[in-house]
Design a protein around this motif. Structure first.
Motif, PDB file in Angstrom:
ATOM      1  N   GLU A 159      -7.258   1.223  -1.383  1.00  0.00           N
ATOM      2  CA  GLU A 159      -6.690   0.760  -0.124  1.00  0.00           C
ATOM      3  C   GLU A 159      -5.392  -0.019  -0.378  1.00  0.00           C
ATOM      4  O   GLU A 159      -5.216  -0.623  -1.442  1.00  0.00           O
ATOM      5  N   SER A 160      -4.504  -0.028   0.586  1.00  0.00           N
ATOM      6  CA  SER A 160      -3.324  -0.888   0.529  1.00  0.00           C
ATOM      7  C   SER A 160      -3.715  -2.250   1.105  1.00  0.00           C
ATOM      8  O   SER A 160      -3.762  -2.430   2.324  1.00  0.00           O
ATOM      9  N   VAL A 183      -3.771  -3.741   5.010  1.00  0.00           N
ATOM     10  CA  VAL A 183      -5.029  -4.062   5.686  1.00  0.00           C
ATOM     11  C   VAL A 183      -5.073  -5.543   6.045  1.00  0.00           C
ATOM     12  O   VAL A 183      -5.511  -5.920   7.141  1.00  0.00           O
ATOM     13  N   GLY A 209      -2.198   2.653  -2.630  1.00  0.00           N
ATOM     14  CA  GLY A 209      -2.151   2.922  -1.201  1.00  0.00           C
ATOM     15  C   GLY A 209      -0.863   3.622  -0.799  1.00  0.00           C
ATOM     16  O   GLY A 209      -0.866   4.532   0.034  1.00  0.00           O
ATOM     17  N   THR A 215      -1.097   7.213  -1.874  1.00  0.00           N
ATOM     18  CA  THR A 215      -1.967   7.969  -0.970  1.00  0.00           C
ATOM     19  C   THR A 215      -1.201   8.425   0.263  1.00  0.00           C
ATOM     20  O   THR A 215      -1.312   9.583   0.693  1.00  0.00           O
ATOM     21  N   GLN A 265     -11.509   7.457  -3.778  1.00  0.00           N
ATOM     22  CA  GLN A 265     -11.278   6.071  -4.157  1.00  0.00           C
ATOM     23  C   GLN A 265     -12.306   5.586  -5.186  1.00  0.00           C
ATOM     24  O   GLN A 265     -13.477   5.935  -5.117  1.00  0.00           O
ATOM     25  N   GLU A 278     -11.393  11.892   2.554  1.00  0.00           N
ATOM     26  CA  GLU A 278     -11.425  10.687   1.739  1.00  0.00           C
ATOM     27  C   GLU A 278     -12.861  10.483   1.271  1.00  0.00           C
ATOM     28  O   GLU A 278     -13.794  10.574   2.066  1.00  0.00           O
ATOM     29  N   LEU A 328     -15.380   7.804  -0.707  1.00  0.00           N
ATOM     30  CA  LEU A 328     -15.497   6.403  -1.095  1.00  0.00           C
ATOM     31  C   LEU A 328     -16.639   6.266  -2.094  1.00  0.00           C
ATOM     32  O   LEU A 328     -17.806   6.363  -1.732  1.00  0.00           O
ATOM     33  N   TYR A 388     -13.583  -1.439   1.060  1.00  0.00           N
ATOM     34  CA  TYR A 388     -13.012  -0.244   1.700  1.00  0.00           C
ATOM     35  C   TYR A 388     -12.576  -0.531   3.141  1.00  0.00           C
ATOM     36  O   TYR A 388     -12.636   0.346   4.002  1.00  0.00           O
ATOM     37  N   ALA A 389     -12.155  -1.764   3.378  1.00  0.00           N
ATOM     38  CA  ALA A 389     -11.622  -2.157   4.695  1.00  0.00           C
ATOM     39  C   ALA A 389     -12.613  -1.873   5.819  1.00  0.00           C
ATOM     40  O   ALA A 389     -12.231  -1.458   6.912  1.00  0.00           O
ATOM     41  N   LYS A 422     -15.003   0.394   5.906  1.00  0.00           N
ATOM     42  CA  LYS A 422     -15.538   1.759   5.966  1.00  0.00           C
ATOM     43  C   LYS A 422     -16.819   1.869   5.145  1.00  0.00           C
ATOM     44  O   LYS A 422     -16.943   1.266   4.081  1.00  0.00           O
TER      45      LYS A 422
END
Length: 318
Positions: free
Chosen positions: A123-124, A128, A143, A146, A160, A223, A225, A285-286, A288
Motif C-alpha cells: 500500500e502507499s 492512505v 504503491g 502499482t 501484496q 489484487e 492480499l 491493508y488499509a 481490506k
C-alpha cells in the motif's frame, strides 16, 4: 515436481529466485499439478539456492535488472507468458532507484508481450494516511509502482506481501528483550490490539502467486492480499510465550524509545516506526480483508503458532 522443458507449457520468469519471495514462488509452482517452464533471474548463478533450482529444472539466468539495463531485462523476459517481479528496497534504501527499476521492467515486459505481470507490491502509506506517515518509503515506492503498472496497459496483478513472521526473530527492535528477573518483554510503539496479516514468507508467499495464476477469481486486474493468519500483536506474544515455555509479556513503549531500541540509523528506524503506527491506525491493508485471497490456495498456510514451532528461538530467548 512439475517443472518442465516442454515448449507447450507456459514460461514463467521469476525475478530474484534466491530470495524469500522468488524462491517461494518457484517452490509453489513446482508443487502445482500444472506444468510450468520456469526461468529464474538472479545476479549470481553460483549461489547455492540458484544451483539447487537449476538442478530441479529451472533455467537460471544471470542478469542485473538496473534501470539502465533495459536490453538485459528485455532479453530475460523474452518469450515469457508470465513474469513475477519483486524488489529488495532494504538492500540499497533508495526508493527512487526502486521505482525506476520496476517501471523499466514493466515497460520491457509489455514490449515483449508478457500476458500477465505479477508484482509484489504494498500500500502507499503516504496516500492512505493522507500524509500523516510520509517516511515509509518501502511501502510508498511500491504503491507508486502499482499505480504505474495498473495504467501501463499490461495485464497486471498485485500480490501484496504480508507482514513477515520472521520479523520478531530477526529484527533487533522487535525481538523479545531479557529482563533482570529472567523474563522477556517484547516492546513496540503500538498497542497489543494491532492486527497484522502474518506470513511465513518463504513457506507460503508463493501459494498466493500460484493462486493468481491458476484461479479464475484472480488474474489480470486483481489484487491478492497475502496472509497466513490475521492476528493481533498481543496474541502473537501470548502464543510465543506458551509455545516456548518462556515468560514473555508485551509492552507499549514511546516512539523515541523504540527508535533507539532498533539500533538502526534514524531514517531507517523512522520507516519502521511509522509503518507500525500506520498498521495500528489504518490496518496493514488499509482496512481490506484477506479472506478472499485465502479462498483458493493449493494448501493451508502456516499460522503464527506453526511458525513459532518451526523456528529455533534458543539464541533469542537464551
Amino acid at each position: 515436481m512439475t517443472i518442465t522443458q516442454d515448449s507447450s507449457a507456459p514460461l514463467i520468469v521469476v525475478v530474484g529466485i534466491t530470495g524469500n519471495q522468488g524462491g517461494s514462488v518457484v517452490n509453489a509452482l513446482a508443487e502445482s499439478s500444472k506444468p510450468y517452464r520456469i526461468r529464474g533471474l538472479t545476479r549470481d548463478v553460483n549461489k547455492p539456492a540458484a544451483q539447487e533450482f537449476a538442478a530441479k529444472g529451472v533455467e537460471v539466468v544471470a542478469v542485473s535488472l538496473t534501470s539502465d539495463n533495459a536490453t538485459g531485462a528485455r532479453e530475460a523476459f523474452n518469450g515469457a507468458d508470465i513474469t513475477f517481479v519483486v524488489t529488495n528496497y532494504w538492500e540499497h534504501l533508495d526508493v527512487n532507484r526502486e521505482v525506476a527499476e520496476v517501471k523499466m521492467l514493466i515497460d520491457q515486459a509489455k514490449t515483449v508481450g508478457v500476458k500477465l505481470f505479477i508484482w509484489s507490491g504494498l500500500e502507499s502509506i503516504i496516500k492512505v494516511s493522507k500524509g500523516k506517515y510520509p517516511n515509509v518509503h518501502h511501502f510508498n515506492g511500491k504503491g507508486e509502482i502499482t499505480e504505474y503498472g495498473r495504467h501501463s496497459g499490461i495485464p497486471f496483478v498485485n500480490v501484496q506481501s504480508g507482514w513477515y513472521a520472521s520479523n520478531f526473530a530477526k529484527l533487533d527492535g522487535m525481538k523479545p528483550k531479557k529482563q533482570a528477573d529472567g523474563s522477556f518483554v517484547l516492546a513496540l510503539p503500538v498497542g497489543p490490539q494491532t492486527l497484522l496479516p502474518v506470513l511465513d514468507t518463504p513457506h507460503d508467499y508463493g501459494l498466493f502467486v500460484q493462486e493468481a495464476i491458476e484461479s479464475p477469481e484472480f488474474g489480470a486486474g486483481s489484487e491478492v492480499l497475502t496472509s497466513g493468519e490475521d492476528i493481533t500483536v498481543g496474541d502473537m506474544v501470548s502464543q510465543l510465550a506458551e509455545i516456548t515455555g518462556k515468560k514473555i509479556t508485551f509492552a507499549r513503549i514511546g516512539d523515541e524509545e523504540f527508535l533507539a531500541a532498533t539500533g538502526l540509523p534514524r531514517s531507517v528506524a523512522l520507516e519502521v516506526l511509522e509503518s507500525l503506527k500506520y498498521h495500528e491506525e489504518w490496518g496493514y491493508y488499509a482496512g481490506k480483508t484477506t479472506d478472499a485471497s485465502r479462498r483458493h490456495l493449493a494448501r493451508p498456510t502456516r499460522t503464527w503458532a506453526d511458525f513459532v514451532k518451526s523456528t529455533n528461538w534458543s539464541s533469542i530467548l537464551a
